[in-house]
Write an enzyme that holds these catalytic residues in place. Structure first.
Site, mmCIF file in Angstrom:
data_model
loop_
_atom_site.group_PDB
_atom_site.id
_atom_site.type_symbol
_atom_site.label_atom_id
_atom_site.label_comp_id
_atom_site.label_asym_id
_atom_site.label_seq_id
_atom_site.Cartn_x
_atom_site.Cartn_y
_atom_site.Cartn_z
ATOM 1 N N GLY A 209 -104.938 57.129 -43.453
ATOM 2 C CA GLY A 209 -105.590 55.804 -43.471
ATOM 3 C C GLY A 209 -104.858 54.837 -42.574
ATOM 4 O O GLY A 209 -104.044 55.242 -41.736
ATOM 5 N N ASN A 210 -105.151 53.570 -42.701
ATOM 6 C CA ASN A 210 -104.413 52.547 -41.946
ATOM 7 C C ASN A 210 -104.326 51.264 -42.767
ATOM 8 O O ASN A 210 -104.877 51.177 -43.856
ATOM 9 C CB ASN A 210 -105.054 52.316 -40.575
ATOM 10 C CG ASN A 210 -106.477 51.801 -40.686
ATOM 11 O OD1 ASN A 210 -106.711 50.704 -41.184
ATOM 12 N ND2 ASN A 210 -107.432 52.609 -40.241
#
Ligand code: CTP
Length: 402
Positions: A209-210
């Protein structure tokens, strides 16, 4: 901006942030608006009716009968008179009263009689602001159409620090200005917004993810809805809060899900603004179960590219549709952003640099530059994300008019 002839009711309740409202009265008067101040009895502890009456040029009212013998402050007339009503600061107590339809003072009855847009700016201590009962009351009001200017984070009167501080007078003014001047200029326009990160599964429990929160996209969706647009928000698993009740929200997890949702609805849209931080790569093979250490664990993850949603919409785009992308760059920012603008067939691109302090993931502020397909550059200062969203909406509006 010119608010000449616009009629504003300012409702003040008993919170320390009331001391900032005289400044807002000044700003509104300077812009040409007519201002009628209403106070709850508790507000008198924090700001005087005399100050407000002097600045607004109208008696500041608290009771049904004041301002002379036989005078009856008719809440129905006041409710019909106003073009917009702002309650700021809105305490937890008044928010509860508003949500439950109580009418024990003039301000509350005017709220019930108001035919205009009503905006509230909550202000309270952080534990009160995150209390379930306050959140539920705000949600009830939001669902019924009350517009909410979220409290901001910072130092609080209690000495604690956190979310609960009333938005600054400049923000309240900007919100009122949008409501009064642009409340319907995007009516009938369908706009797609993407926001948040995407999560790309590695196995049954892990993902790539980020750090995107989705705050910028929420601010955009809210500002566009406030201007009358029919907004669809396709949202990855971020942590943003306080979405306008009029926004249609489609929750997705992965880039592939976001791609499908966007490609499905884009043909019906007049414009799309893609602000999501979509993962560019995803694991090629996803393990159905949790990968165990005893089975060798994970030393390598083979990745493949996700589909580029912005590029796909750029290919689908009809001449009447407006398409806007974001570029988050660390190197050769301007050249990269401009090349993205062309490659993906965009009308304009919003660039933010990760090098700017206060800009980027999770922050409440952002500094952007906009490059248009007509070769224009617009540089903006560091601002709260809501104001950044208004700047973007302004340029979008100019393209939708063409
Ligand atoms: N974007 C998208 N789909 C993807 C990746 C990005 O729609 N799979 C969109 C983002 O929402 C943003 C824009 O593309 O509006 C720019 O994203 P960014 O990651 O900065 O650029 P890329 O096009 O991926 O280019 P590069 O990796 O070369 O920087």
């Amino acid at each position: 901006m010119n608010l000449k002839g616009k009629k504003v009711i300012l409702g003040i309740t008993g919170g320390i942030a009331a001391y900032k409202i005289p400044l807002l009265v000044r700003m509104l008067k300077k812009a040409g608006a007519e201002v009628q101040v209403l106070l709850t009895p508790a507000a008198h502890e924090f700001v005087t009716p005399l100050t407000l009456a002097t600045l607004s040029g109208n008696p500041a009212l608290t009771n049904f009968s004041e301002g002379g013998e036989g005078v009856w402050n008719n809440h129905v007339e006041l409710g019909m008179w106003a073009d917009a009503m702002l309650i700021a600061p809105a305490t937890a107590n008044t928010i509860a009263d508003l949500a439950h339809g109580n009418s024990s003072n003039l301000l509350l009855t005017v709220f019930l009689s108001a035919r205009c847009p009503v905006i509230i700016a909550p202000a309270m201590d952080l534990d009160m602001y995150r209390h379930d009962s306050v959140r539920d009351n705000l949600e009830t009001l939001r669902k019924r159409g009350t517009l909410i200017i979220p409290a901001e984070s910072g130092e609080l009167a209690s000495g604690l620090s956190g979310e609960g501080r009333m938005a600054e007078p400049e923000t309240l003014f900007a919100f009122l200005e949008t409501t009064l001047l642009h409340g319907s200029r995007l009516t009938g326009k369908k706009i797609l917004v993407t926001a948040g990160p995407t999560f790309e599964p590695i196995d049954a429990v892990r993902f790539i993810g980020n750090h995107s929160s989705g705050k910028m996209g929420f601010a955009l969706a809210n500002v566009l809805a406030e201007q009358g647009a029919d907004v669809t928000l396709v949202y990855g698993p971020g942590s943003a809060r306080d979405l306008d009740h009029r926004v249609k929200r489609i929750d997705v997890m992965t880039a592939a899900e976001m791609y499908t949702a966007c490609v499905d609805c884009y043909p019906k849209m007049d414009a799309a603004i893609l602000s999501a931080a979509v993962a560019d790569f995803k694991p090629k093979n996803v393990a159905a179960n949790k990968i165990k250490k005893e089975q060798g664990g994970i030393s390598n993850i083979e990745l493949e590219e996700t589909q580029d949603i912005l590029a796909a919409l750029g290919k689908m785009k009809s001449p009447a549709q407006v398409l806007v992308g974001f570029a988050l760059e660390t190197d050769n920012e301007i050249a990269n952003a401009k090349s993205k603008l062309e490659r993906k067939n965009l009308d304009f691109i919003v660039m933010n640099s990760l090098r700017d302090t206060g800009a980027g993931f999770g922050t409440a502020t952002n500094r952007i530059s906009i490059f248009t397909k007509d070769g224009k550059t617009h540089n903006f200062d560091l601002k709260p994300k809501r104001e950044v969203a208004s700047d973007i909406a302004e340029i979008l509006y100019s393209y939708l008019k063409k």
